[in-house]
Motif scaffolding. Structure first.
Motif, mmCIF file in Angstrom:
data_model
loop_
_atom_site.group_PDB
_atom_site.id
_atom_site.type_symbol
_atom_site.label_atom_id
_atom_site.label_comp_id
_atom_site.label_asym_id
_atom_site.label_seq_id
_atom_site.Cartn_x
_atom_site.Cartn_y
_atom_site.Cartn_z
ATOM 1 N N ILE A 44 0.829 -1.200 0.000
ATOM 2 C CA ILE A 44 0.000 0.000 0.000
ATOM 3 C C ILE A 44 0.871 1.260 0.000
ATOM 4 N N SER A 46 3.984 1.716 -1.042
ATOM 5 C CA SER A 46 4.793 1.945 -2.245
ATOM 6 C C SER A 46 3.973 1.909 -3.533
ATOM 7 N N SER A 47 2.694 1.581 -3.433
ATOM 8 C CA SER A 47 1.815 1.438 -4.608
ATOM 9 C C SER A 47 2.402 0.479 -5.644
ATOM 10 N N SER A 49 3.038 -3.997 -6.339
ATOM 11 C CA SER A 49 2.654 -5.329 -5.884
ATOM 12 C C SER A 49 3.786 -5.963 -5.082
ATOM 13 N N ALA A 64 -1.207 -3.314 -5.862
ATOM 14 C CA ALA A 64 -0.745 -1.996 -5.415
ATOM 15 C C ALA A 64 -1.637 -1.399 -4.323
ATOM 16 N N LYS A 65 -2.886 -1.837 -4.243
ATOM 17 C CA LYS A 65 -3.793 -1.333 -3.211
ATOM 18 C C LYS A 65 -3.819 -2.220 -1.969
#
Length: 95
Positions: A44, A46-47, A49, A64-65
């Motif tokens: 979260i 670093s946005s 995966s 990414a979330k």
């Protein structure tokens, strides 16, 4: 005063001799949630995966979330306790 010191010393010697030494060992069931939340929060922050593959479990991928790509049930620890990873937000359910 001397009698009090002797009694305290005798009690401490009995305590050391009678109390069994207990070692606390952390197994996968105890350490998995910390590693899981660390990877999810880093995804979260670093946005980007992230992949969690530290344990003898299927690979857990966070987008990414911080959402989990696949729901799963993990059997961890010596007692065979389970942790359910829910789809989406990746909530952990302990059983």
């Amino acid at each position: 005063m001397i009698e009090l010191c002797l009694v305290i010393m005798a009690l401490s010697v009995l305590y050391v001799l009678c109390v069994p030494f207990h070692t606390y060992s952390e197994d996968e069931y105890d350490t998995f949630p910390q590693s899981y939340l660390l990877k999810q929060s880093s995804a979260i922050a670093s946005s980007a995966s992230r992949i969690l593959d530290e344990y003898d479990t299927p690979v857990i991928t966070f987008n990414a979330k911080g959402n989990v790509q696949r729901a799963m049930t993990l059997h961890l620890g010596k007692k065979g306790r389970t942790i359910v990873v829910e789809l989406g937000g990746g909530r952990l359910v302990f059983r």
